[in-house]
Design an enzyme around this catalytic site. Structure first.
Site, mmCIF file in Angstrom:
data_model
loop_
_atom_site.group_PDB
_atom_site.id
_atom_site.type_symbol
_atom_site.label_atom_id
_atom_site.label_comp_id
_atom_site.label_asym_id
_atom_site.label_seq_id
_atom_site.Cartn_x
_atom_site.Cartn_y
_atom_site.Cartn_z
ATOM 1 N N CYS A 88 15.855 -20.404 23.867
ATOM 2 C CA CYS A 88 16.199 -21.669 23.219
ATOM 3 C C CYS A 88 17.161 -21.449 22.052
ATOM 4 O O CYS A 88 16.841 -21.731 20.899
ATOM 5 C CB CYS A 88 14.936 -22.382 22.758
ATOM 6 S SG CYS A 88 13.878 -22.811 24.143
ATOM 7 N N GLU A 89 18.276 -20.873 22.379
ATOM 8 C CA GLU A 89 19.368 -20.641 21.441
ATOM 9 C C GLU A 89 20.627 -20.863 22.253
ATOM 10 O O GLU A 89 20.786 -20.227 23.304
ATOM 11 C CB GLU A 89 19.373 -19.179 20.956
ATOM 12 C CG GLU A 89 18.438 -18.859 19.825
ATOM 13 C CD GLU A 89 18.888 -19.454 18.504
ATOM 14 O OE1 GLU A 89 20.105 -19.716 18.343
ATOM 15 O OE2 GLU A 89 18.014 -19.678 17.652
ATOM 16 N N ARG B 201 24.725 -8.231 23.104
ATOM 17 C CA ARG B 201 26.084 -8.055 22.594
ATOM 18 C C ARG B 201 26.959 -9.308 22.713
ATOM 19 O O ARG B 201 27.674 -9.635 21.771
ATOM 20 C CB ARG B 201 26.772 -6.847 23.244
ATOM 21 C CG ARG B 201 26.055 -5.514 22.960
ATOM 22 C CD ARG B 201 26.845 -4.314 23.427
ATOM 23 N NE ARG B 201 28.047 -4.119 22.646
ATOM 24 C CZ ARG B 201 29.246 -4.465 23.007
ATOM 25 N NH1 ARG B 201 29.462 -4.988 24.195
ATOM 26 N NH2 ARG B 201 30.273 -4.283 22.213
ATOM 27 N N GLY C 53 27.406 7.323 21.256
ATOM 28 C CA GLY C 53 26.379 6.700 22.073
ATOM 29 C C GLY C 53 27.050 5.954 23.214
ATOM 30 O O GLY C 53 26.940 6.309 24.384
ATOM 31 N N ARG C 54 27.821 4.940 22.819
ATOM 32 C CA ARG C 54 28.455 4.050 23.798
ATOM 33 C C ARG C 54 29.246 4.797 24.859
ATOM 34 O O ARG C 54 29.125 4.516 26.049
ATOM 35 C CB ARG C 54 29.394 3.105 23.032
ATOM 36 C CG ARG C 54 29.988 1.972 23.845
ATOM 37 C CD ARG C 54 31.026 1.199 22.999
ATOM 38 N NE ARG C 54 30.569 1.000 21.643
ATOM 39 C CZ ARG C 54 29.831 -0.031 21.219
ATOM 40 N NH1 ARG C 54 29.508 -0.975 22.052
ATOM 41 N NH2 ARG C 54 29.458 -0.113 19.955
ATOM 42 N N GLU D 165 28.880 12.213 17.479
ATOM 43 C CA GLU D 165 27.583 11.560 17.731
ATOM 44 C C GLU D 165 27.834 10.213 18.403
ATOM 45 O O GLU D 165 27.547 9.165 17.867
ATOM 46 C CB GLU D 165 26.757 11.423 16.438
ATOM 47 C CG GLU D 165 27.495 10.813 15.287
ATOM 48 C CD GLU D 165 26.667 10.721 14.008
ATOM 49 O OE1 GLU D 165 25.792 11.571 13.774
ATOM 50 O OE2 GLU D 165 26.924 9.776 13.240
HETATM 51 C C1 PLP Z 1 25.465 3.601 16.008
HETATM 52 C C2 PLP Z 1 25.808 4.943 15.495
HETATM 53 C C3 PLP Z 1 26.415 5.887 16.321
HETATM 54 C C4 PLP Z 1 26.812 5.603 17.745
HETATM 55 O O1 PLP Z 1 27.786 4.646 17.836
HETATM 56 P P1 PLP Z 1 28.541 4.411 19.237
HETATM 57 O O2 PLP Z 1 29.476 3.290 18.950
HETATM 58 O O3 PLP Z 1 27.502 4.063 20.223
HETATM 59 O O4 PLP Z 1 29.232 5.682 19.574
HETATM 60 C C5 PLP Z 1 26.652 7.143 15.803
HETATM 61 N N1 PLP Z 1 26.331 7.446 14.532
HETATM 62 C C6 PLP Z 1 25.749 6.566 13.704
HETATM 63 C C7 PLP Z 1 25.432 6.979 12.322
HETATM 64 C C8 PLP Z 1 25.482 5.283 14.151
HETATM 65 O O5 PLP Z 1 24.925 4.401 13.326
#
Ligand code: PLP
Length: 421
Positions: free
Chosen positions: A341-342, A310, A274-275, A272
């Site tokens: 303003c940070e 980030r 994302g990045r 799973e």
């Molecule tokens: C944030 C998250 C991901 C994705 O993380 P990446 O670093 O983007 O791969 C996958 N699973 C869970 C449960 C997350 O919280």
């Protein structure tokens, strides 16, 4: 060494800016698709391998639809993400619902969508049963505690709020078996932005061994193992991409040694990420508003940490290209800032860059995951638009920029005039 290439030229981005003013995020569809196909192919030996794209990394239905077309599911962790998956046409066991501290309505919708429900805590078994009823397939999130080292983004597993202990896993599967559940999965997610392939091989090994022990002990069968996300990308030029082949061959070997050898095959391998899926293929495009010289040199952009948090949040490095000055010497040192303003609203601190001027177009790389997604409204700042650079070169707006009216929409100005103070 990684290279930081751009899918557009200075002229092309200037044309795009004429129609869509800066700042905006732009995603490269071609590169996303190619990367998705490669990712899928690497793990193709495992029948049933599936990547559930972590929606929180880039929660846009257009991106989700592209990835779904490439065979990916959706990893959701909130009501809105579930609804977005549903609206994109991703339902049933193509959704992994990996939440924590979960409110009942979220379990209810996940159950209605027949998503795979991944529980974060043993107490959630009875909570889920009470509010939504138990599903026919259940998954638990394992927290290996001291067995595994974490990192700055996710912290040490022992300190982390996520997951079951080892003892709770045995107990939890036992409870579910006794309640008549027959389909099981296991999940863990202990790293974020990890570039070492071995880390994921070790994680898989820990899960495979657990599966072997739990299966034998409780006489249950596992259908899948979800090794989580967290596969890293090289944000810095001097970093290398993760060796996916090594990650894969290591996991495959452990699968043969533990899962096949114990007669537990087939078990589907799930990820799973994302990045890794969208991170390198999204760019934050901005313009220099002001160059300021005080005790330091500041390049102030029309984007701020609302558009990419980030660097401020983790001190993360994001590579910066000044369009048209790619080959100029980087002989000026700037803090590249936004207008919030940070004082930590900086995309880069002490960054060597070519001499900049007001009006320069600045591209911030690797903003395709956990970039726009982390947007917020502090200081009245507005989230920017998201654009998709299609494979044929067309540009499609896939999320409009917020307006001041959006920002003010939740306030009731009508009753203000009669509000006596
Ligand atoms: C944030 C998250 C991901 C994705 O993380 P990446 O670093 O983007 O791969 C996958 N699973 C869970 C449960 C997350 O919280």
């Amino acid at each position: 060494m990684s290279e930081k290439l751009l899918p557009f030229t200075k002229n092309q981005i200037e044309e795009i800016i004429k129609k869509y003013p800066t700042p905006f995020h732009i995603y490269d569809e071609k590169a996303i698709r190619e990367n998705a196909r490669n990712f899928k192919n690497v793990f193709a030996w495992n029948e049933g391998f599936k990547e559930f794209f972590a929606v929180k990394a880039a929660p846009n239905p257009y991106l989700m639809k592209i990835l779904h077309k490439e065979g990916f599911g959706a990893d959701c962790s909130s009501l809105a993400e579930l609804i977005m998956a549903q609206k994109t046409g991703i339902t049933g066991e193509e959704i992994m619902f990996s939440s924590n501290d979960t409110p009942a309505p979220e379990f209810l919708l996940a159950k209605q969508l027949q998503a795979i429900i991944n529980l974060d805590d043993i107490s959630h078994i009875s909570y889920l049963e009470q509010y939504a009823g138990l599903p026919s397939l259940i998954c638990f999130r394992y927290n290996p505690g001291p067995l595994k080292k974490g990192n700055v983004i996710i912290g040490h597993p022992e300190e982390a709020k996520y997951g079951f202990t080892r003892e709770q896993l045995f107990e939890g599967y036992k409870i579910c078996k006794e309640k008549g559940i027959k389909r099981f999965g296991i999940h863990t997610m202990v790293a974020s932005n990890e570039l070492d392939a071995n880390y994921f091989v070790e994680t898989a090994e820990i899960l495979f061994q657990l599966i072997a022990e739990i299966s034998q002990n409780l006489k249950i069968n596992f259908e899948f193992v979800n090794i989580g996300g967290g596969v890293g990308i090289p944000y810095r030029l001097e970093q290398n991409s993760i060796d996916l082949e090594a990650m894969n061959s290591g996991i495959k070997k452990k699968y043969e040694q533990i899962i096949i050898a114990n007669g537990l095959a087939p078990i589907k391998l799930f990820t799973e990420c994302g990045r890794y899926i969208t991170g390198p293929y999204g760019y934050l495009v901005s313009r220099v508003l002001h160059i300021k010289n005080t005790y330091k040199k500041f390049a102030g952009l029309d984007a701020c940490m609302t558009n990419l948090m980030r660097p401020a949040l983790y001190g993360a490095y994001h590579h910066i290209t000044v369009m048209g000055k790619e080959n100029k010497p980087r002989d000026f040192v700037y803090d590249v800032t936004g207008s919030l303003c940070e004082n930590n609203d900086k995309f880069a601190i002490d960054r060597a860059l070519p001499k900049m001027e007001s009006g320069d177009i600045v591209v911030i790389h690797d903003a395709g995951a956990h970039g726009s997604a982390m947007g917020f409204n502090y200081n009245g700042k507005l989230r920017s638009a998201e654009l998709l650079l299609r494979e044929n070169g067309e540009v499609l707006q896939i999320r409009r920029a917020e307006t001041v009216d959006d920002y003010l929409a939740t306030l009731d100005f009508k009753n203000l005039s009669t509000f006596r103070v």
